[in-house]
Design an enzyme around this catalytic site. Structure first.
Site, PDB file in Angstrom:
ATOM      1  CD  GLU B  59     -39.730  15.975  35.870  1.00  0.00           C
ATOM      2  OE1 GLU B  59     -39.557  16.534  34.761  1.00  0.00           O
ATOM      3  OE2 GLU B  59     -38.796  15.524  36.558  1.00  0.00           O
ATOM      4  CG  HIS B 128     -32.785  18.663  44.420  1.00  0.00           C
ATOM      5  ND1 HIS B 128     -32.144  19.563  43.602  1.00  0.00           N
ATOM      6  CD2 HIS B 128     -32.968  17.544  43.676  1.00  0.00           C
ATOM      7  CE1 HIS B 128     -31.938  18.996  42.421  1.00  0.00           C
ATOM      8  NE2 HIS B 128     -32.438  17.772  42.432  1.00  0.00           N
TER       9      HIS B 128
END
Lengths: 329, 328
Positions: B59, B128
């Site tokens: 990322e 999440h």
């Protein structure tokens, strides 16, 4: 390639140009050191004295439409790309006429007109940015290259390994130049990793890499030149590891107690400017008068830059808010 | 007009902006396949794999590559699959993207869109499901957009791509499969302009993202009880349309601020501070906040349901503002 072979591609004008660039960096940073001591240059300042050969040999072969990213020890790269001494000095002194109008300072010199796209103070954070510039070349087409300078300390950062992986996967026209000066801030490389050479760290990725004596400007020039020719054809990435040494502390004011006097003396004897001068004189690439002129002109130019910077005002208070957000063009 | 999901509206707009501007490209994990929800589905087939670039699970570096490409003049749209993973990209987003224009004295620009999605309710547990937008609103130089409907998702994405600054575009996974009528051509929606979703005279609810629908449901219920709620959706948090909220408060004199993120240090606190400074004399009651509690997000369905703020808390908060007696 040996430095003897390298010397065949470095003619007298190139050799003298390298010497002039190195003297400009040396004179600039020696003066900066004095100005830090007197408080005229505020903040955190990291000098590259002793490492000028890498900056001169790499940037001396680049164009202003290439993209160069550097880090916190980036004065030399900025000046070698052609950033004007006076505006660079004004930036370090936080003045309105600085390269970044006093918003960046020593660690964040940017000079887009000369291909210097950024200098980041977060170690390793500049490597992905350079890959982005290389990706832009790929998507747009062109023969520009992206070059990123970083120290051996960045190699242990996550960004480095992610970047090597992606750059090789995407075969980006980027050249990663590691100035391995043996120390990550205050700590020798051996205390941070079992892998001595940065070129060994990247070995599994099968990218072209080379380790050279970074204090031998001819060797750096030749090795980088070979990489550059390939990158201009859109090939890459490549990693050039330059073994060098910073003769100052990590930052100005660092007592550098972590170093041995003998080690410093040895590296002083390998000063890249001294070596270039000795060699250029031996090989008749320039004469004693030119050597003296290179140093003198550099010191005069730096002094003029100091005068320019001193006469430049500090930014007006309303500049605090300018450029937080970009306006539509 | 056609019936579109929020997700399909994003997907269609991505294709439109890529068609309109060759500088636009997409990169992120699994974007060629469309990602876990399908936001980028079909783009690789339409625009090729050079412009729809799959990346490894890196990322920080993919965000940095997008920044470098933006500085070089392209218009990258980088996807961070879950906002929970933006932690790994924050160095690049905060230290590089947000400040480049300022630190370079205006020389550099970072016309970047970072698409990501947050929100709970999917039994996806604490890594999440989070809502991290407040962190991003704390960074000068970033813009933060939170669309709450399919039409807004389309209009705001166009403006985000056209913006010369780094824009974080925060979707909500609970909205992805909600269907609504969307015009065939959606006009760009300027960043920093709130929408009044329902007019009302008694109390104002400012709600973001998923809580806009909850606020409308609360307003519907309260209407049956004789209370007219005005629902305002700021649409972007940075820039924030204080004017729209303050002028609504000048009409209703009561305010509830609602978001799915935890309350402590949340953007709702910033809205409260800005409104009390701009419209203190207009307020007839303390401002109420409806947020998630200050806990991680639990996995077990009954616990997660208890965690999520929604209509019932909004109704209670509205009544709290109405029941308050000055000096009482």
């Amino acid at each position: 390639m040996t430095t003897d072979a390298a010397s065949s591609i470095i003619d007298a004008p190139v050799a003298f140009s390298l010497l002039r660039t190195m003297w400009r960096i040396r004179a600039f940073e020696e003066r900066v050191s004095e100005l830090v001591a007197t408080g005229e240059v505020p903040g955190l300042v990291h000098l590259s004295i002793g490492q000028e050969g890498v900056a001169a040999a790499v940037c001396g072969q680049l164009r202003h439409d290439d993209a160069v990213y550097t880090g916190h020890r980036g004065h030399g790269h900025a000046l070698a790309m052609g950033a004007p001494l006076d505006r660079a000095m004004a930036e370090l002194m936080g003045r309105a006429d600085g390269l970044c109008h006093g918003k960046g300072g020593s660690m964040h010199l940017v000079d887009v007109a000369h291909g210097l796209l950024g200098a980041t103070g977060v170690v390793g954070g500049n490597i992905p940015l350079a890959l982005g510039a290389a990706l832009a070349v790929r998507l747009r087409g062109g023969d520009q290259v992206a070059v990123v300078f970083f120290g051996d300390g960045a190699v242990q950062a996550g960004h480095f390994n992610e970047s090597i992986n992606l750059a090789t996967l995407w075969e980006l026209p980027a050249i990663l130049v590691c100035e391995n000066n043996g120390f990550a801030e205050f700590t020798p490389r051996s205390a941070h990793t079992k892998v001595e050479r940065v070129s060994d760290v990247v070995a599994p990725y099968d990218l072209a890499s080379e380790t050279v004596d970074g204090n031998d400007v001819f060797a750096v020039y030749a090795a980088f030149g070979r990489f550059l020719a390939r990158a201009r054809q859109g090939r890459g990435p490549m990693l050039l590891e330059c073994l060098t040494y910073r003769l100052r502390g990590h930052y100005e004011g660092d007592p550098a107690r972590y170093r041995q006097a003998l080690e410093v003396a040895e590296w002083q004897a390998r000063d890249p400017i001294l070596r270039l001068e000795r060699r250029g004189l031996e090989q008749g690439l320039f004469g004693q008068a030119e050597v003296a002129a290179a140093e003198r002109e550099a010191r005069e130019a730096v002094e003029a830059a100091v005068q320019f910077a001193r006469q430049s005002p500090f930014p007006a208070r309303d500049q605090l808010f300018v450029h937080t957000y970009a306006e539509q063009e | 007009m056609s019936q579109l999901t929020y997700l399909k509206a994003i997907n269609r707009t991505l294709a439109e902006v890529m068609r309109a501007d060759p500088r636009v490209f997409v990169l992120g994990e699994d974007v060629r396949e469309g990602g876990p929800f399908g936001a980028t589905q079909g783009l690789a087939e339409a625009f090729g794999e050079e412009r729809v670039r799959d990346t490894p699970i890196s990322e920080g570096t993919i965000c940095g590559i997008a920044i470098g490409a933006a500085q070089a003049g392209l218009r990258p749209i980088v996807e961070i699959m879950f906002i929970d993973f933006i932690t790994l990209a924050l160095d690049q987003l905060v230290n590089q993207a947000a400040k480049a224009h300022y630190m370079s004295g205006g020389q550099l620009r970072v016309p970047l869109v970072l698409r990501t999605q947050g929100g709970a309710g999917q039994r996806a547990a604490a890594q999440h499901s989070q809502s991290f937008e407040a962190w991003l609103t704390h960074v000068p130089g970033l813009k933060v957009v939170m669309p709450s409907s399919a039409s807004d998702a389309a209009g705001l994405l166009q403006s985000a791509v056209a913006d010369p600054n780094p824009v974080v575009y925060v979707e909500n996974k609970a909205l992805y499969f909600q269907r609504e009528e969307v015009p065939d051509a959606v006009a760009p929606i300027p960043l920093g302009r709130a929408a009044i979703r329902r007019p009302g005279r008694d109390v104002t609810i400012v709600a973001t993202s998923r809580l806009v629908a909850e606020a409308l449901a609360a307003a519907e219920q309260l209407a049956g009880e004789g209370i007219e709620v005005e629902v305002i959706d700021p649409r972007s948090l940075v820039p924030f349309d204080l004017e729209a909220v303050a002028s609504s408060v000048a009409r209703t004199h009561r305010l509830v601020v609602a978001h799915e993120a935890v309350g402590q240090g949340g953007f709702g606190a910033e809205i409260v501070a800005q409104v009390q400074a701009a419209a203190f004399d207009e307020l007839d009651a303390p401002i109420e906040r409806v947020t998630a509690p200050f806990t991680p997000i639990p996995f077990s369905p009954p616990l997660e349901d208890a965690y999520l703020p929604g209509k019932d808390q909004l109704v209670a908060a509205a009544w709290a503002t109405l029941g308050y007696q000055i000096g009482g």
